[in-house]
Scaffold this active site. Structure first.
Site, PDB file in Angstrom:
ATOM      1  N   GLY A  15       0.819  -1.214   0.000  1.00  0.00           N
ATOM      2  CA  GLY A  15       0.000   0.000   0.000  1.00  0.00           C
ATOM      3  C   GLY A  15       0.847   1.256   0.000  1.00  0.00           C
ATOM      4  O   GLY A  15       0.583   2.181   0.763  1.00  0.00           O
ATOM      5  N   TYR A 178      -9.040   2.342  11.759  1.00  0.00           N
ATOM      6  CA  TYR A 178      -9.529   3.694  12.024  1.00  0.00           C
ATOM      7  C   TYR A 178     -10.668   3.614  13.034  1.00  0.00           C
ATOM      8  O   TYR A 178     -11.400   2.622  13.104  1.00  0.00           O
ATOM      9  CB  TYR A 178      -9.988   4.352  10.705  1.00  0.00           C
ATOM     10  CG  TYR A 178     -10.516   5.747  10.893  1.00  0.00           C
ATOM     11  CD1 TYR A 178      -9.770   6.690  11.591  1.00  0.00           C
ATOM     12  CD2 TYR A 178     -11.763   6.109  10.409  1.00  0.00           C
ATOM     13  CE1 TYR A 178     -10.265   7.961  11.805  1.00  0.00           C
ATOM     14  CE2 TYR A 178     -12.261   7.385  10.609  1.00  0.00           C
ATOM     15  CZ  TYR A 178     -11.505   8.300  11.314  1.00  0.00           C
ATOM     16  OH  TYR A 178     -11.994   9.548  11.535  1.00  0.00           O
ATOM     17  N   TYR A 188     -17.757   8.437   6.882  1.00  0.00           N
ATOM     18  CA  TYR A 188     -16.859   7.314   6.576  1.00  0.00           C
ATOM     19  C   TYR A 188     -17.742   6.134   6.194  1.00  0.00           C
ATOM     20  O   TYR A 188     -18.001   5.230   6.982  1.00  0.00           O
ATOM     21  CB  TYR A 188     -16.002   7.010   7.801  1.00  0.00           C
ATOM     22  CG  TYR A 188     -14.797   6.125   7.538  1.00  0.00           C
ATOM     23  CD1 TYR A 188     -13.663   6.635   6.915  1.00  0.00           C
ATOM     24  CD2 TYR A 188     -14.793   4.800   7.929  1.00  0.00           C
ATOM     25  CE1 TYR A 188     -12.555   5.835   6.694  1.00  0.00           C
ATOM     26  CE2 TYR A 188     -13.682   3.988   7.712  1.00  0.00           C
ATOM     27  CZ  TYR A 188     -12.579   4.521   7.096  1.00  0.00           C
ATOM     28  OH  TYR A 188     -11.475   3.730   6.874  1.00  0.00           O
ATOM     29  N   LEU A 226      -5.199  11.639   8.433  1.00  0.00           N
ATOM     30  CA  LEU A 226      -4.023  12.135   7.706  1.00  0.00           C
ATOM     31  C   LEU A 226      -4.482  12.458   6.288  1.00  0.00           C
ATOM     32  O   LEU A 226      -5.191  11.649   5.672  1.00  0.00           O
ATOM     33  CB  LEU A 226      -2.946  11.035   7.662  1.00  0.00           C
ATOM     34  CG  LEU A 226      -1.712  11.333   6.817  1.00  0.00           C
ATOM     35  CD1 LEU A 226      -0.774  12.278   7.593  1.00  0.00           C
ATOM     36  CD2 LEU A 226      -0.956  10.044   6.478  1.00  0.00           C
ATOM     37  N   ARG A 229      -3.524  10.584  -0.031  1.00  0.00           N
ATOM     38  CA  ARG A 229      -4.279  10.540  -1.287  1.00  0.00           C
ATOM     39  C   ARG A 229      -5.623   9.834  -1.088  1.00  0.00           C
ATOM     40  O   ARG A 229      -6.657  10.316  -1.530  1.00  0.00           O
ATOM     41  CB  ARG A 229      -3.458   9.803  -2.344  1.00  0.00           C
ATOM     42  CG  ARG A 229      -4.116   9.785  -3.710  1.00  0.00           C
ATOM     43  CD  ARG A 229      -3.294   8.938  -4.648  1.00  0.00           C
ATOM     44  NE  ARG A 229      -2.018   9.558  -4.917  1.00  0.00           N
ATOM     45  CZ  ARG A 229      -1.678  10.081  -6.092  1.00  0.00           C
ATOM     46  NH1 ARG A 229      -2.526  10.035  -7.091  1.00  0.00           N
ATOM     47  NH2 ARG A 229      -0.504  10.626  -6.267  1.00  0.00           N
TER      48      ARG A 229
HETATM   49  P1  NAD Z   1      -2.699   5.941   0.855  1.00  0.00           P
HETATM   50  O1  NAD Z   1      -3.396   6.449  -0.359  1.00  0.00           O
HETATM   51  O2  NAD Z   1      -1.297   6.339   1.079  1.00  0.00           O
HETATM   52  O3  NAD Z   1      -2.717   4.351   0.933  1.00  0.00           O
HETATM   53  C1  NAD Z   1      -3.731   3.517   0.453  1.00  0.00           C
HETATM   54  C2  NAD Z   1      -3.079   2.598  -0.562  1.00  0.00           C
HETATM   55  O4  NAD Z   1      -3.942   1.506  -0.866  1.00  0.00           O
HETATM   56  C3  NAD Z   1      -2.767   3.310  -1.882  1.00  0.00           C
HETATM   57  O5  NAD Z   1      -1.383   3.184  -2.162  1.00  0.00           O
HETATM   58  C4  NAD Z   1      -3.595   2.522  -2.889  1.00  0.00           C
HETATM   59  O6  NAD Z   1      -2.969   2.448  -4.145  1.00  0.00           O
HETATM   60  C5  NAD Z   1      -3.667   1.177  -2.197  1.00  0.00           C
HETATM   61  N1  NAD Z   1      -4.713   0.276  -2.697  1.00  0.00           N
HETATM   62  C6  NAD Z   1      -6.013   0.570  -2.955  1.00  0.00           C
HETATM   63  N2  NAD Z   1      -6.623  -0.550  -3.418  1.00  0.00           N
HETATM   64  C7  NAD Z   1      -5.702  -1.545  -3.446  1.00  0.00           C
HETATM   65  C8  NAD Z   1      -5.714  -2.899  -3.849  1.00  0.00           C
HETATM   66  N3  NAD Z   1      -6.841  -3.485  -4.322  1.00  0.00           N
HETATM   67  N4  NAD Z   1      -4.575  -3.612  -3.767  1.00  0.00           N
HETATM   68  C9  NAD Z   1      -3.436  -3.045  -3.309  1.00  0.00           C
HETATM   69  N5  NAD Z   1      -3.357  -1.756  -2.914  1.00  0.00           N
HETATM   70  C10 NAD Z   1      -4.488  -1.015  -2.980  1.00  0.00           C
HETATM   71  O7  NAD Z   1      -3.629   6.361   2.067  1.00  0.00           O
HETATM   72  P2  NAD Z   1      -3.547   6.138   3.642  1.00  0.00           P
HETATM   73  O8  NAD Z   1      -4.617   7.014   4.165  1.00  0.00           O
HETATM   74  O9  NAD Z   1      -2.177   6.269   4.143  1.00  0.00           O
HETATM   75  O10 NAD Z   1      -4.064   4.639   3.815  1.00  0.00           O
HETATM   76  C11 NAD Z   1      -3.275   3.583   4.350  1.00  0.00           C
HETATM   77  C12 NAD Z   1      -4.068   2.840   5.400  1.00  0.00           C
HETATM   78  O11 NAD Z   1      -4.271   3.724   6.516  1.00  0.00           O
HETATM   79  C13 NAD Z   1      -5.461   2.417   4.954  1.00  0.00           C
HETATM   80  O12 NAD Z   1      -5.764   1.143   5.502  1.00  0.00           O
HETATM   81  C14 NAD Z   1      -6.353   3.471   5.578  1.00  0.00           C
HETATM   82  O13 NAD Z   1      -7.676   3.036   5.769  1.00  0.00           O
HETATM   83  C15 NAD Z   1      -5.624   3.653   6.893  1.00  0.00           C
HETATM   84  N6  NAD Z   1      -5.989   4.848   7.647  1.00  0.00           N
HETATM   85  C16 NAD Z   1      -5.915   6.082   7.080  1.00  0.00           C
HETATM   86  C17 NAD Z   1      -6.290   7.208   7.813  1.00  0.00           C
HETATM   87  C18 NAD Z   1      -6.228   8.579   7.195  1.00  0.00           C
HETATM   88  O14 NAD Z   1      -6.853   9.510   7.720  1.00  0.00           O
HETATM   89  N7  NAD Z   1      -5.474   8.776   6.120  1.00  0.00           N
HETATM   90  C19 NAD Z   1      -6.711   7.065   9.145  1.00  0.00           C
HETATM   91  C20 NAD Z   1      -6.748   5.796   9.722  1.00  0.00           C
HETATM   92  C21 NAD Z   1      -6.389   4.684   8.958  1.00  0.00           C
END
Ligand code: NAD
Length: 304
Positions: A15, A178, A188, A226, A229
């Site tokens: 990811g 989350y 959400y 955060l 993207r």
């Molecule tokens: P990010 O966009 O950096 O990461 C999400 C990644 O998932 C992307 O690189 C995307 O290409 C990848 N992805 C989507 N579908 C996919 C698939 N089928 N196979 C492989 N990869 C796939 O965003 P982020 O917010 O850093 O997300 C990372 C994790 O953190 C996620 O699980 C998200 O739910 C979690 N999270 C994010 C937040 C926030 O506010 N950003 C808060 C709590 C938890």
């Protein structure tokens, strides 16, 4: 000094497609602790990610000096368990047709071929996808709900199932959850709250099953908001960050590095007795039962 030392260990961070998300910060923390880092990148984002890396557009600098290097970048689509599961329309899509071995088992097989077995000490699941995230749960279609569960929750089960045999005893898995798993977070939607609830429940069950089968640990980090993207797609992320800054126990929002550091700890020998845990890395927001602003207003009133 009590160090977080991952020297000689290998991590796969699934990811990572830019330098703004949690996956990148976790990869960075693993590298800073001494691990070799491989990443798994979703095929639709692979081209832009590798081009940005080549053109020096991503911040690879490490505070200790040197640069974040990836041992390998594997295309990974975590909604496919095996290469045979990939439907023809995806296989022939222009973003996929030059690629192969991008299912979860495909990447596990490629890692075993590249490094032998066991070859993995740390497995990070930092990915999620919910096509209807902007729909309230009550308005979510069955296919949207199941797609969110498939990409964001079952993908962890499949990754533990398929990478577990490659992991060394004492290895660790960490995923990203989350607060919407346990509390109502309006906006959400699309079944993403359900997917995170499943992810946290599965973390406990997988901790037992993978602990007994391979001697590895499984934890999840419930991270604060955060502006990554993926989070930008939800639409309200900037307001959520401000809300945390006003109302968390510590009046700030966590950084991506805060989460990276917690992940490095959870995957290090210092956390050898920690498994099945949901660790909140959110400046204590999850502990609040009333918004801080209201509390301030009330105390202002009582002094009059
Ligand atoms: P990010 O966009 O950096 O990461 C999400 C990644 O998932 C992307 O690189 C995307 O290409 C990848 N992805 C989507 N579908 C996919 C698939 N089928 N196979 C492989 N990869 C796939 O965003 P982020 O917010 O850093 O997300 C990372 C994790 O953190 C996620 O699980 C998200 O739910 C979690 N999270 C994010 C937040 C926030 O506010 N950003 C808060 C709590 C938890």
């Amino acid at each position: 000094m009590l160090p977080i030392d991952l020297t000689g260990k290998r991590a796969l961070v699934a990811g990572v497609a830019d330098d703004r998300g949690y996956g990148w910060a976790i990869a960075r923390a693993m590298a800073r602790a001494g691990a070799s880092v491989c990443v798994g990148t979703w095929p639709p984002t692979l081209g832009i990610f590798t081009r940005s890396l080549e053109r020096g557009k991503l911040d690879r600098s490490l505070p200790e000096g040197g640069e974040l290097e990836f041992e390998k970048i594997y295309p990974l689509d975590a909604v496919f368990d095996t290469d045979e599961d990939v439907p023809d329309d995806v296989r022939e899509d222009k973003r996929y047709r030059e690629l192969s071995g991008y299912s979860i088992q495909g990447v596990a097989d490629r890692m075993a071929a590249d490094f032998g077995s066991p070859c993995l000490d740390v497995l990070v699941h930092s990915l999620a996808n919910g096509p209807e995230v902007q729909n309230a749960l009550i308005d979510t279609s069955r296919s949207g709900y199941l797609a969110a569960l498939s990409a964001s929750a079952y993908s962890l089960v499949s990754m533990v199932q398929r990478f577990g045999p490659l992991m060394s005893e004492g290895g660790a898995v960490v995923s990203l959850s989350y607060l919407a798993a346990e509390r109502v977070v309006p906006g959400y939607g699309g079944g993403m709250s359900s997917a995170k609830a499943a992810l946290e429940g599965d973390t406990r069950t997988l901790a037992f099953e993978a602990g007994r089968r391979w001697g590895i640990r499984v934890n999840t980090i419930s991270a604060g908001p955060l502006a990554s993207r993926a989070a930008k797609a939800i639409g309200t992320i900037d307001r959520m960050v401000e809300y945390y800054e006003a109302n968390a126990a510590l009046p700030a929002s966590n950084s991506a590095d805060d989460v990276g550091h917690a992940a490095a700890f959870l995957c290090s020998p210092l956390a050898a007795a920690v498994t099945g845990e949901t660790l909140h890395v959110d400046m204590g927001y999850h502990a609040m039962g009333m918004v801080a602003e209201d509390q301030l207003d009330a105390s202002d009133g009582s002094e009059d």
